[in-house]
Design a protein around this motif. Structure first.
Motif, PDB file in Angstrom:
ATOM      1  N   TRP A 243       2.233   1.810  -3.894  1.00 22.95           N
ATOM      2  CA  TRP A 243       0.761   2.439  -4.776  1.00 22.95           C
ATOM      3  C   TRP A 243       0.616   3.676  -4.203  1.00 22.95           C
ATOM      4  O   TRP A 243       0.456   4.808  -4.831  1.00 22.95           O
ATOM      5  N   CYS A 244       0.526   4.481  -2.759  1.00 23.12           N
ATOM      6  CA  CYS A 244       0.685   6.138  -2.559  1.00 23.12           C
ATOM      7  C   CYS A 244       1.541   6.563  -3.334  1.00 23.12           C
ATOM      8  O   CYS A 244       1.110   7.730  -3.428  1.00 23.12           O
ATOM      9  N   THR A 245       2.529   6.442  -2.763  1.00 26.27           N
ATOM     10  CA  THR A 245       3.691   6.428  -3.486  1.00 26.27           C
ATOM     11  C   THR A 245       3.895   6.796  -4.664  1.00 26.27           C
ATOM     12  O   THR A 245       4.066   7.418  -5.512  1.00 26.27           O
TER      13      THR A 245
ATOM     14  N   MET B 132       1.130  -1.442  -0.245  1.00 29.18           N
ATOM     15  CA  MET B 132       0.015   0.011   0.028  1.00 29.18           C
ATOM     16  C   MET B 132       0.565   1.309   0.083  1.00 29.18           C
ATOM     17  O   MET B 132       0.021   2.006  -1.229  1.00 29.18           O
TER      18      MET B 132
END
Length: 341
Positions: free
Chosen positions: A4-6, A1
């Motif tokens: 993916w957030c980065t 996660m």
């Protein structure tokens, strides 16, 4: 996660910083493409696992070719599904925004290239995780196998030791039945108690020293029926030593060896002195017996002391925990037993 957030933040900042899209549109674009790629990337687990499961019994070259073809086809289909579904969803959101739609169409080749790299990274990550899990599973199986081998070896040592003592005792009882029937009856009762203890404790790895000493006193009482006043036993064991754990059935071969080499070929009394002290949070245990240096020696040390060396190595993985010394008419076996946790 976190990854993916980065990726979502980098995507948004890049579109905004390069003036490719306004900030609000950049956030929506980054969310649509990255969220769908994340879902599809997680779903890759199933086709990749299926491919790996069906090639376990194949040769290395065949596995490489099958994986290459399978991953290439899977990657292409995944890329097409990702671009198509993301473009379709973005079109629904921005259907009244022709500028965004022009950008979406013109950016398809770049998105395809970046998406291919990300999918390739996901495939490598899957294989890395799979390799790590297989390595851990192999390590667990090896540890389990080592434990099973250790248990089998310990059982073999015990199976070798108990009949050795039993045959000696039965021979002694047999010889006493005619000359001393009451002594034979007494020895048979003590032997029964001794073997009952051995069978009850045989499955345990460690026991308090007190249990082992109690059982060895029982063993010496059995032998005293045969040797009488010629066998003398002394114990110097402080209270703090009695609860320390020691390998089960460790001491019997030492006493058996002392009687064999001390009493069989001598008419003089033999004293077996047992001393124990706390040593570096463990135990220093010494068993000394005298013997007649002019008597005919029994051949070898027997299976007993060899069993002890093997047992200590299996329990502690060390070969320096037992020492054997002989000076003039005294024979000594010393142990240094580390404290177990």
């Amino acid at each position: 996660m976190a990854g993916w957030c980065t990726l979502f933040l980098v995507h948004t900042i890049f579109l905004t910083h390069q003036n490719l899209l306004p900030f609000n549109e950049a956030i929506i674009d980054a969310f649509i493409y990255n969220f769908i790629l994340m879902i599809i990337g997680l779903a890759l687990y199933f086709p990749l696992t299926y491919s790996e499961y069906n090639t376990r019994q194949s040769s290395l070259n065949k596995v490489f070719i099958i994986h290459l073809l399978h991953h290439t086809i899977t990657g292409l289909f995944t890329l097409i599904i990702w671009l198509g579904s993301s473009f379709f969803l973005a079109k629904l959101v921005f259907e009244n925004n022709p500028q965004y739609m022009d950008f979406a169409r013109s950016s398809l080749p770049v998105r395809a290239a970046l998406g291919s790299l990300l999918l390739l990274l996901l495939i490598f990550m899957y294989h890395f995780i799979s390799f790590y899990q297989n390595l851990e599973e192999k390590s667990r199986r090896e540890e389990q196998l080592k434990k099973m081998v250790k248990e089998a070896e310990l059982k073999a040592l015990k199976a070798q030791l108990n009949p050795h003592f039993l045959f000696n005792s039965l021979n002694s009882i047999s010889s006493l039945t005619i000359s001393k029937p009451e002594a034979a009856r007494q020895m048979l009762t003590q032997l029964s108690d001794f073997l009952r203890y051995s069978l009850r404790r045989n499955h345990q790895s460690f026991l308090p020293l007190n249990d082992e000493i109690t059982n060895m006193k029982r063993y010496l009482d059995i032998e005293k029926v045969r040797f009488g006043e010629r066998l003398i036993s002394k114990f110097d064991i402080p209270e703090e030593c009695l609860n320390m754990p020691v390998p089960a059935m460790l001491l019997q071969p030492v006493y058996e060896n002392a009687i064999k080499h001390g009493l069989y070929e001598s008419i003089e009394p033999v004293t077996i002195q047992t001393t124990c002290r706390i040593y570096q949070n463990g135990l220093r245990l010494s068993i000394v017996n005298n013997f007649d240096p002019d008597s005919t020696r029994q051949k070898g040390e027997g299976v007993g002391l060899e069993n002890i060396r093997n047992k200590l190595y299996l329990f502690y993985n060390r070969k320096d925990l037992i020492s054997i010394s002989k000076e003039e008419d005294y024979f000594e076996v010393s142990f240094i037993l580390p404290k177990t946790h």
